[in-house]
Design a protein around this motif. Structure first.
Motif, short mmCIF file in Angstrom:
data_model
loop_
_atom_site.label_atom_id
_atom_site.label_comp_id
_atom_site.label_asym_id
_atom_site.label_seq_id
_atom_site.Cartn_x
_atom_site.Cartn_y
_atom_site.Cartn_z
N PHE A 37 0.80 -1.18 0.19
CA PHE A 37 0.06 0.01 -0.04
C PHE A 37 0.89 1.29 -0.08
CE2 PHE A 37 -3.19 -2.92 0.57
CZ PHE A 37 -4.52 -2.33 0.90
N VAL A 38 0.72 2.12 -0.84
CA VAL A 38 1.61 3.22 -1.06
C VAL A 38 0.99 4.42 -0.23
CG1 VAL A 38 2.49 4.83 -2.98
CG2 VAL A 38 2.27 2.65 -3.32
N LYS A 39 1.89 5.18 0.22
CA LYS A 39 1.41 6.37 1.10
C LYS A 39 1.69 7.47 0.10
CE LYS A 39 1.61 8.64 5.55
NZ LYS A 39 2.42 8.65 6.92
N LYS A 40 2.90 7.71 -0.44
CA LYS A 40 3.06 8.91 -1.37
C LYS A 40 4.24 8.51 -2.27
CE LYS A 40 6.40 10.84 1.94
NZ LYS A 40 7.04 12.10 2.68
N ALA A 41 4.29 9.48 -3.41
CA ALA A 41 5.51 9.04 -4.15
C ALA A 41 5.90 10.57 -4.97
CB ALA A 41 5.07 8.31 -5.40
N LYS A 42 7.31 10.41 -5.09
CA LYS A 42 7.95 11.71 -5.70
C LYS A 42 9.17 11.16 -6.41
CE LYS A 42 8.73 15.97 -6.06
NZ LYS A 42 7.87 16.83 -6.80
N GLY A 43 9.01 11.81 -7.58
CA GLY A 43 10.19 11.32 -8.59
C GLY A 43 10.15 10.15 -9.05
N ALA A 44 11.28 9.18 -8.61
CA ALA A 44 11.44 8.13 -9.11
C ALA A 44 11.03 6.92 -8.11
CB ALA A 44 12.93 7.44 -9.50
N ILE A 65 5.81 9.64 -17.16
CA ILE A 65 7.13 9.57 -17.78
C ILE A 65 8.06 10.39 -17.07
CG2 ILE A 65 8.21 10.29 -19.98
CD1 ILE A 65 5.57 9.66 -21.37
N LEU A 66 7.99 11.64 -16.49
CA LEU A 66 8.94 12.53 -15.76
C LEU A 66 8.75 12.36 -14.24
CD1 LEU A 66 7.68 15.60 -18.18
CD2 LEU A 66 9.87 14.04 -18.40
N GLY A 67 8.11 11.30 -13.77
CA GLY A 67 8.27 10.89 -12.43
C GLY A 67 7.26 11.11 -11.55
#
Length: 426
Positions: A37-44, A65-67
């Protein structure tokens, strides 16, 4: 890594959501274990509910495509949301995105926005049937065009027999109008066309497949499809939900130098928000309501949040086309690194790639269609997937899915990924 909170969230989700997920591949059925379960994401990077940081190789199945959380896209959505989220009425930004998208792709005059890739493919087939006045279509084993009834078809008993449903709820009446061919098998297509002469509205295909791993068409196959369609008055539909605006500005049409009659889009064209689209020449698109007799509608189609995200994403790609080479170079680097490690380990493997799409298959045989993809060693794949996950690498949880690189991935990330392959037990 510890995944206690993810496991607890999954157990809770299963009480209220079928299978605990809103799309089946997320459930880890193919690899075992509980989904992350994902909480957040940034970039890669993905950050899960247990605080683990993962290098992401699915990019929300292609659009990012750009993250993740790319600032121009996020800012565009936030600013647009301040004025309202949906109106069910025309907005100027729909035309802005349509104009930009059409300028980037070859051979298309008009585009209509919908809410998903499934809806785009379903609408494209309906349009093809309405325009040609014919009912039957050909699709290819291993190509996925969404969960519309027409596409959930498996092979019949012979090359020229009707398909049969492979999901309860799909009727035999629907199945009889869908014929199944093998990817990269032009002779099989010719046989089907001959046996159903004058009855075919369209051939629909992932021009570079991503739902049986990354499968690349031969030049003979793809040029042959175009020739057959032209000769027989059949519309060639490219499902570019994965490849559109990812492989190049003009997608697969550009890189393969093949003109489709209808193209479907999704993923990238919404910058990560729910969106789809289909495009064609004026004379075909004018068959759509309200100008023509083929009905298609959607309250949320062209909603301002999705349009603003898509406009921001496509503007970045249009202004910075070097990103496509950057992605291809990174994918080539990853390919060479993983192949070298697996060869040193003596692990049978095939790696397919095109642009920023790549897949690893644990087999000695070339992977050119669904049948050869299915011959991969699934037990080895499970070890590979979970071994990489334990090292902080998030891969598609299925042997039949392409990886999608995003340009936020650094060469340090790629080296970490290759080193993880060295360290895991296969």
């Amino acid at each position: 890594m510890i995944y206690q909170r993810s496991s607890a969230l999954f157990a809770e989700a299963k009480k209220y959501i079928p299978g605990g997920v809103n799309s089946p591949v997320r459930a880890f059925k193919a690899v075992g274990g509980d989904p992350i379960f994902v909480k957040k994401a940034k970039g890669a990077y993905l950050y899960d509910e247990d605080g683990n940081k993962l290098i992401d190789y699915i990019a929300s199945w292609g659009p990012l495509i750009l993250g993740h959380a790319y600032d121009p896209v996020i800012n565009a959505v936030v600013e647009k949301a301040k004025n309202g989220t949906s109106f069910g009425m025309p907005t100027e930004i729909e035309t802005e995105l349509a104009k930009l998208a059409i300028s980037m792709v070859p051979n298309m005059d008009k585009i209509r926005f919908v809410n998903s890739g499934t809806e785009a493919c379903m609408s494209a087939v309906r349009l093809a049937r309405g325009y040609t006045g014919k009912d039957k279509i050909i699709k290819f084993a291993g190509c996925y065009h969404g969960h519309s009834d027409s596409f959930l078809i498996q092979a019949g008993s012979g090359a020229v027999t009707f398909g049969s449903p492979n999901s309860p709820g799909v009727t035999q009446g629907t199945a009889k109008d869908t014929l199944l061919a093998e990817y990269n098998d032009l002779d099989g297509v010719k046989e089907l066309v001959k046996a159903n002469k004058g009855e075919l509205a369209a051939i629909i295909i992932e021009p570079i497949a991503g739902n049986m791993g990354c499968i690349i068409p031969t030049d003979i196959f793809m040029n042959g499809l175009r020739e057959i369609c032209t000769q027989e008055g059949i519309l060639l539909i490219f499902d570019e939900v994965m490849t559109g605006f990812r492989l190049a500005k003009g997608g697969a049409q550009e890189v393969l130098n093949i003109k489709a009659d209808i193209v479907t889009y999704g993923k990238v064209i919404g910058g990560g928000l729910p969106v789809g689209a289909f495009a064609s020449r004026t004379e075909i698109m004018d068959y759509l309501a309200p100008d023509g007799p083929v009905y298609q509608a959607g309250t949320l189609s062209g909603n301002p949040l999705a349009m603003s995200a898509g406009l921001a994403m496509l503007t970045e790609l249009n202004n910075n086309p070097e990103v496509f080479k950057s992605l291809a170079d990174k994918t080539e680097y990853l390919h060479k690194g993983i192949a070298e490690v697996l060869t040193q380990k003596g692990i049978a493997h095939q790696i397919n790639k095109y642009g920023s799409m790549i897949s690893v298959h644990f087999t000695n045989e070339p992977v050119v269609d669904f049948a050869s993809s299915a011959k991969g060693n699934n037990e080895t794949f499970k070890k590979y997937f979970h071994g990489m996950l334990a090292k902080g690498i998030y891969l598609p949880p299925s042997a039949f899915e392409s990886y999608f690189l995003n340009d936020a991935i650094s060469y340090e990330d790629l080296d970490a990924t290759i080193n993880a392959v060295k360290e895991i037990d296969l």
